[in-house]
Design an enzyme around this catalytic site. Structure first.
Site, short mmCIF file in Angstrom:
data_model
loop_
_atom_site.label_atom_id
_atom_site.label_comp_id
_atom_site.label_asym_id
_atom_site.label_seq_id
_atom_site.Cartn_x
_atom_site.Cartn_y
_atom_site.Cartn_z
N THR A 1 0.53 4.28 -2.67
CA THR A 1 0.30 5.70 -2.37
C THR A 1 1.36 6.59 -3.01
O THR A 1 1.08 7.71 -3.42
CB THR A 1 0.25 5.97 -0.86
OG1 THR A 1 1.51 5.60 -0.24
CG2 THR A 1 -0.88 5.19 -0.20
N LYS A 2 2.59 6.09 -3.10
CA LYS A 2 3.64 6.86 -3.76
C LYS A 2 3.41 6.92 -5.27
O LYS A 2 3.65 7.96 -5.91
CB LYS A 2 5.02 6.27 -3.45
CG LYS A 2 5.50 6.54 -2.03
CD LYS A 2 5.65 8.05 -1.78
CE LYS A 2 6.28 8.35 -0.45
NZ LYS A 2 6.49 9.81 -0.24
N LEU B 1 0.84 -1.20 0.00
CA LEU B 1 0.00 0.00 0.00
C LEU B 1 0.87 1.25 0.00
O LEU B 1 0.54 2.25 -0.65
CB LEU B 1 -0.93 0.01 1.21
CG LEU B 1 -1.83 1.26 1.33
CD1 LEU B 1 -2.79 1.35 0.15
CD2 LEU B 1 -2.61 1.24 2.64
N TYR B 2 1.99 1.20 0.72
CA TYR B 2 2.92 2.32 0.71
C TYR B 2 3.33 2.65 -0.72
O TYR B 2 3.29 3.80 -1.15
CB TYR B 2 4.15 2.00 1.56
CG TYR B 2 5.28 2.99 1.39
CD1 TYR B 2 5.18 4.28 1.90
CD2 TYR B 2 6.45 2.63 0.71
CE1 TYR B 2 6.22 5.19 1.74
CE2 TYR B 2 7.48 3.53 0.54
CZ TYR B 2 7.36 4.81 1.07
OH TYR B 2 8.38 5.71 0.89
N ALA B 3 3.73 1.63 -1.46
CA ALA B 3 4.13 1.83 -2.86
C ALA B 3 2.98 2.39 -3.68
O ALA B 3 3.18 3.28 -4.53
CB ALA B 3 4.62 0.51 -3.46
#
Length: 438
Positions: free
Chosen positions: A253-254, A249-251
């Site tokens: 959002t980026k 999810l971090y990826a």
């Protein structure tokens, strides 16, 4: 070693909702009768009552958990003549060709080093940070103290607080924004996904909204991530590669941030440069990074997890020393062209760029541990484990040809040298498991 001496580490030059579809209900026809009107009135009051109950019994922001995405935006004290004077003083340009930069996430790892480097060369620097508790806030406060001694004021606030951001631009006509504030970490996204949406998507949009309405509009450099390459198997990773297979999810959002940046560039003429950082490490780093907690646990005699890929494949990272990253950040600011909009209206094409900032030399994590063992003079207790399905990828490797060509970016610190500097800082900052005093 005193905190002031630790500052020398910073001085090292080469750190939607769905659409509502109305049903064609037979009730529409029956409402013409008096009885149906009474029913409508009754149910309207019931519906209104439910709304009121929900409103008055919902927990207030201050009673919610300390998750960053639920924190009240009004809990910080800002404003007033004395506060504005500090803001202006910190952001004052002191060199002939200097720039005035708002650095978000200024108490973070990269933010601290970038802010210090800008200040040293005479640029105006104002920091902004919410000091959330994703990792030990005392480390962020220590970084803040270092920056304040060098003349950098960090405003405590959330990037989602539009009135605060607008006030900062009212007080200072920033020429540039270095946007480093974000919810970091791949694995934490499985525990608190909302914090990533709050910071990395909503926070970015809020910042860009304020910047597009500023007059003049600033040029913006912001931190994307090498994680956008996700499940790509072609190496080294190039900015021209597809980035539509995020592994976390971090990826995601980026990646969303890069698309949002494209939109604001296209519609409003904002000059935007995205930087895809590759595994940044060094003094004053993040405790959630492997090199950091490996060091801590090796010294404490704890077992450390060493991941391996499928079929005992090597897990490797393109470790990039903080000073090299700082050079890339400053070069991005220096080569950023002016935004072309005014008052929220685009007047011409604006610069839009994305660069990899890596070291181009992936190192197996097992080698990282071996180097730490040698520097710490302690044998690590290793536990070999399969790479979990938590968003981690097996390898990262940067193609930096674009950054070399356009920014003059050239990393010079190998992992052995960089880790030696980190370990020296770590041992001076932590003494016997406790923070060094002074």
């Amino acid at each position: 070693m005193t905190q002031l001496k630790q500052m020398s580490h910073l001085d090292i030059s080469p750190p939607t909702p769905g659409k509502f579809k109305m049903d064609k209900s037979p009730y529409i026809h029956r409402l013409r009768g008096h009885g149906s009107l009474a029913k409508l009135t009754f149910w309207s009051f019931v519906f209104l009552g439910l709304i009121l109950i929900f409103f008055f019994h919902s927990p207030s922001p201050n009673s919610l958990p300390s998750d960053p995405f639920r924190r009240s935006l009004r809990t910080y004290n800002w404003g007033g003549p004395a506060w504005e004077k500090r803001v202006r003083s910190s952001a004052k340009v002191r060199s002939r060709h200097g720039i005035s930069v708002l650095v978000t996430g200024a108490a973070g790892f990269v933010g601290t080093h970038v802010s210090a480097a800008l200040k040293r060369r005479g640029d105006g620097v104002l920091g902004l940070d919410c000091f959330n508790d994703y990792y030990d806030p005392s480390l962020k406060r220590a970084r803040q103290a270092l920056l304040e001694r060098s003349g950098v004021f960090i405003v405590e606030g959330d990037i989602n607080d539009a009135p605060l951001l607008s006030k900062l631009f009212e007080v200072v006509a920033f020429t540039h924004v270095m946007h480093l504030a974000a919810q970091a970490g791949v694995r934490y996204a499985m525990e608190n996904p909302g914090s990533y949406v709050h910071s990395n998507i909503a926070g970015l949009v809020n910042l860009l909204e304020v910047c597009k309405n500023a007059n003049p509009q600033p040029a913006i450099v912001w931190a994307s991530s090498s994680s956008v390459y996700g499940l790509n198997t072609k190496v080294p990773f190039s900015e021209r590669d597809r980035t539509d297979q995020p592994a976390s999810l971090y990826a995601a959002t980026k990646k969303a941030g890069e698309e949002i940046a494209h939109t604001y560039n296209h519609i409003y003429g904002l000059s935007l440069t995205g930087l895809r950082f590759f595994t940044v490490y060094g003094p004053w780093g993040r405790p959630d990074m492997a090199y950091f907690f490996f060091t801590r646990d090796i010294l404490k005699g704890k077992t450390i997890p060493i991941f391996e890929g499928a079929n005992h494949g090597t897990v490797a990272r393109d470790f990039t020393y903080i000073d090299d990253i700082v050079k890339g950040c400053l070069a991005s600011l220096d080569t950023a062209e002016k935004s072309t909009g005014s008052g929220g209206k685009k007047k011409g094409p604006a610069q839009l760029r994305v660069f990899n900032l890596g070291n181009t030399s992936p190192v197996p994590v097992t080698d990282l541990v071996t180097i730490l063992e040698r520097l710490l003079k302690v044998k690590a207790k290793r536990n070999i484990m399969k790479l979990p399905r938590n968003g981690d990828v097996q390898f990262t490797h940067a193609n930096i040809s674009s950054a070399q060509r356009e920014l003059g970016y050239k990393p010079t610190t190998d992992l052995q040298t960089g880790l030696k500097k980190f370990v020296r800082w770590y041992l001076s900052y932590y003494s016997g498991g406790k923070k060094a005093s002074g």
